[in-house]
Design an enzyme around this catalytic site. Structure first.
Site, PDB file in Angstrom:
ATOM      1  CG  HIS A   1      85.694  33.983  67.601  1.00  0.00           C
ATOM      2  ND1 HIS A   1      87.322  34.259  67.688  1.00  0.00           N
ATOM      3  CD2 HIS A   1      85.237  34.613  66.679  1.00  0.00           C
ATOM      4  CE1 HIS A   1      87.508  34.836  66.569  1.00  0.00           C
ATOM      5  NE2 HIS A   1      86.393  35.054  66.049  1.00  0.00           N
TER       6      HIS A   1
ATOM      7  CG  HIS B   1      91.749  36.497  67.420  1.00  0.00           C
ATOM      8  ND1 HIS B   1      91.308  37.131  68.682  1.00  0.00           N
ATOM      9  CD2 HIS B   1      90.945  35.348  67.465  1.00  0.00           C
ATOM     10  CE1 HIS B   1      90.344  36.297  69.246  1.00  0.00           C
ATOM     11  NE2 HIS B   1      90.292  35.194  68.373  1.00  0.00           N
TER      12      HIS B   1
ATOM     13  CG  ASP C   1      88.837  34.477  71.726  1.00  0.00           C
ATOM     14  OD1 ASP C   1      88.056  34.537  70.872  1.00  0.00           O
ATOM     15  OD2 ASP C   1      90.049  33.692  71.750  1.00  0.00           O
TER      16      ASP C   1
ATOM     17  CD  GLU D   1      87.238  29.027  68.355  1.00  0.00           C
ATOM     18  OE1 GLU D   1      87.360  30.348  68.567  1.00  0.00           O
ATOM     19  OE2 GLU D   1      88.178  28.443  68.165  1.00  0.00           O
TER      20      GLU D   1
END
Length: 195
Positions: free
Chosen positions: A165, A98, A105, A162
């Site tokens: 993500h 990120h 996300d 996740e």
């Protein structure tokens, strides 16, 4: 090592895109707003991939909702303090994708305006948040597969831990970027980790 690159403002580039920056609110794993500025930015390469994913979602009668994109390195320190588990949060010393502007996300909203059930909430640091979890009902698992296909079609890859993500396949080759907007201060007793 940081390098200057002009990031794409997703609000300007994709005016139809729903942006719900969770780290600019208290609705995240820290329980407080980390971002002082609600700016949603991406590296130009990731923004091109996102444009393809937005179109694929539209063709399926769905819409992407963005929860996070570029993340200042100081924000990553906040997340590490809240969840110092490398299974879910990248260690500050390594730097998050990120913070390279190459990760995003997201979730999906259907034609009726409802968020698709993914079986676990955003930022829920639990095994049920894994991309393929036996704890998730079949309908939610199908929704995760759909999201994964839409993002993969645009040029992103997911990560195991996740469901929300996605990042460019070669994200780590991009340099970490200097912080582009302000974040909350770290607690006074916190030692700032070198990045």
């Amino acid at each position: 090592m940081t390098q200057e690159v002009e990031l794409v403002d997703l609000t300007a580039r994709f005016p139809q895109l729903e942006i719900d920056l969770k780290y600019a609110t208290a609705d995240n794993l820290t329980g407080y707003a980390i971002y002082q500025d609600a700016r949603c930015l991406l590296h130009p390469d990731a923004a091109k991939a996102l444009a393809r994913s937005v179109e694929i979602a539209r063709l399926a009668g769905l819409a992407l909702v963005v929860y996070d994109a570029y993340r200042p390195q100081l924000a990553q320190q906040h997340l590490w303090l809240a969840c110092p588990d490398p299974q879910y949060v990248v260690a500050v010393t390594l730097g998050s994708n990120h913070s390279r502007g190459t990760a995003i996300d997201v979730t999906l909203r259907d034609e009726a305006g409802q968020l698709l059930d993914m079986g676990a909430a955003f930022d829920e640091m639990h095994p049920r948040s894994r991309l393929w979890s036996p704890e998730v009902a079949a309908a939610a698992q199908r929704n995760r597969l759909l999201l994964n296909a839409i993002m993969h079609g645009g040029g992103f890859v997911g990560i195991h831990s996740e469901w929300w993500h996605f990042e460019l396949p070669d994200a780590v080759r991009y340099p970490l970027l200097r912080d582009r907007f302000s974040c909350a201060s770290l607690p006074a007793t916190t030692t700032v980790q070198p990045i």
